[in-house]
Scaffold this motif. Sequence first.
Motif, mmCIF file in Angstrom:
data_model
loop_
_atom_site.group_PDB
_atom_site.id
_atom_site.type_symbol
_atom_site.label_atom_id
_atom_site.label_comp_id
_atom_site.label_asym_id
_atom_site.label_seq_id
_atom_site.Cartn_x
_atom_site.Cartn_y
_atom_site.Cartn_z
ATOM 1 N N TYR A 1 0.849 -1.197 0.000
ATOM 2 C CA TYR A 1 0.000 0.000 0.000
ATOM 3 C C TYR A 1 0.883 1.245 0.000
ATOM 4 N N TYR B 1 -0.936 5.202 -2.788
ATOM 5 C CA TYR B 1 -2.071 4.765 -3.591
ATOM 6 C C TYR B 1 -3.201 5.790 -3.458
ATOM 7 N N PRO C 1 -6.837 5.591 -2.773
ATOM 8 C CA PRO C 1 -8.036 4.821 -2.439
ATOM 9 C C PRO C 1 -9.283 5.683 -2.285
ATOM 10 N N ASN C 2 -9.098 6.943 -1.918
ATOM 11 C CA ASN C 2 -10.251 7.813 -1.679
ATOM 12 C C ASN C 2 -10.642 8.504 -2.973
ATOM 13 N N LEU C 3 -11.654 7.960 -3.632
ATOM 14 C CA LEU C 3 -11.959 8.407 -4.992
ATOM 15 C C LEU C 3 -12.553 9.806 -5.042
ATOM 16 N N ASN D 1 -13.833 16.197 -9.705
ATOM 17 C CA ASN D 1 -14.981 15.304 -9.958
ATOM 18 C C ASN D 1 -16.307 16.022 -10.187
ATOM 19 N N GLN E 1 -22.870 14.965 -18.234
ATOM 20 C CA GLN E 1 -22.628 13.519 -18.269
ATOM 21 C C GLN E 1 -21.152 13.182 -18.041
ATOM 22 N N TYR E 2 -20.394 14.163 -17.562
ATOM 23 C CA TYR E 2 -18.962 13.992 -17.286
ATOM 24 C C TYR E 2 -18.133 13.809 -18.555
ATOM 25 N N ARG E 3 -18.688 14.139 -19.709
ATOM 26 C CA ARG E 3 -17.908 14.019 -20.940
ATOM 27 C C ARG E 3 -16.986 15.218 -21.049
ATOM 28 N N ARG E 4 -15.713 14.968 -21.307
ATOM 29 C CA ARG E 4 -14.704 16.019 -21.252
ATOM 30 C C ARG E 4 -14.295 16.488 -22.637
#
Lengths: 280, 280
Positions: B14, B17, B19-21, B245, B271-274
């Motif tokens: 570990y 990394y 892990p917290n998205l 995000n 729609q999160y499209r970049r």
Amino acid sequence: MERGLRASFMAHAYDFYKPNLSSEYPAVDGKLSIQCYLKALDNCYQLYCQKARKLSALTGDSSNDAVGINSFDAVVFHSPYGKLVEKSFARLVLNDFLSTPKETILELYPGLEKFSNIKLEETYFDRDVEKGFMAFSKELFKRKTLPSLLLSNQVGNMYTASLYGGLVSYLISKSVEELGGKRVGFFSYGSGLASTMFSMKLVAGPKLSQLVSQLTYVHDLLAQRRKIDPAEYSKMMESKEANYNKAPFTPTSSTDLLFPGTWFLVDVDSQYRRTYDKVK
Amino acid sequence: MERGLRASFMAHAYDFYKPNLSSEYPAVDGKLSIQCYLKALDNCYQLYCQKARKLSALTGDSSNDAVGINSFDAVVFHSPYGKLVEKSFARLVLNDFLSTPKETILELYPGLEKFSNIKLEETYFDRDVEKGFMAFSKELFKRKTLPSLLLSNQVGNMYTASLYGGLVSYLISKSVEELGGKRVGFFSYGSGLASTMFSMKLVAGPKLSQLVSQLTYVHDLLAQRRKIDPAEYSKMMESKEANYNKAPFTPTSSTDLLFPGTWFLVDVDSQYRRTYDKVK
């Protein structure tokens, strides 16, 4: 595996993606997904047939001269849901139809003549074309693809596993004697999108027998499944959603429903480090 | 590239990394990261040397008989920060030291005799060992590794790019004449972890000249950087964090600071499209 016959198609498409990192669920545009899948299928199949004809000319093996749906004893598809696979099978027949010399259409595709001038990329949502070719290919579909849909139909959407679950389904649908010598086509698809068509020939012999005999557990496992009340299922899903990305987190759900050998999450610590264990 | 000399080491760790998205930042445990990096380095280097000796026996090329730090004209490291690279260089010397016959230690490593019984895996945080070997290898480090740290020192942590930025730094640190024939060792590292040691020989000729002459822009770009007030920098970072995000999202920051040719984010739709564009 039949070498030299792998055909791939990729495209940049926002099909079934997971952009919202705080949600467990993907973004879905059903209509776009269907179009992406069918477009990928068209492209892979055309390239596959093209490669098959080329290979045929090179090797003198005439079996690939006129590759088409009849060249395959079975066709296994990546399966998000059964209906799309049925449409996709009809789509391969539609591709064959469009590459058939006009003069033979009346004989080979009776009743479908009126579609002889359509363009593939305009038919993704053409109900008439879909209905016509699904009706025409219904019996062929039952013979060549339905046997591979057992696990998809029983288990639901499995992503990558659906194609290989399809192969397993096909292998347990017939006796080893029947399987020997069969040619199986595969269409693998991943949203985003990347897709590949390839094929294999099942060689009769001890290896095939061993493989098939090792699959007897599949029917057993399916039979051992337990029914869950929709309300209980919804509660499980809600709990999953509420605990998504949480740390620290210790699942409280029972492992009673899991088959022996299944890995399960024991714990997520405050640093998001995950510990798993295996059902005894 | 020197074929047959690639040595890799991987482990489940570990280390650094994400892990917290819902956060842009990784989870960092500095001490663990150092231990992972040094352990990977030890393992790769030992395997590299082992392969080199084997290759030497196979090919009769004696140049790899006693591979060690002196076999390399330069050693380029993945660089999270300069100090760790300096430690790592000393660590290679420590590895050489431990594989040296005891009777030659006094002659080859004067002043380090007292360390002749240590175990590598107990020295990750041994200050005496570290100090002793860093002092001993200081001049070697300056000659063999410091030239490759220009970009790392000027640009900061670049992850994958840091190793190849290290190669670029080395290539622009000398004349083409000096570079011809040099043997360069590389240590590539990715948290998680996966690491590889490999090496190349720079072949004098028009290709090397062309490569080096195409790198003149590096010093120019470094010189064109603009200083930013810490308060302004903090504000930029806070805005990044707040908008991580988010969808829909349209950045309001200026692109004035970006070099021509840099891609930048224009828009994220609902729609999160970049959508991206390129600085003219």
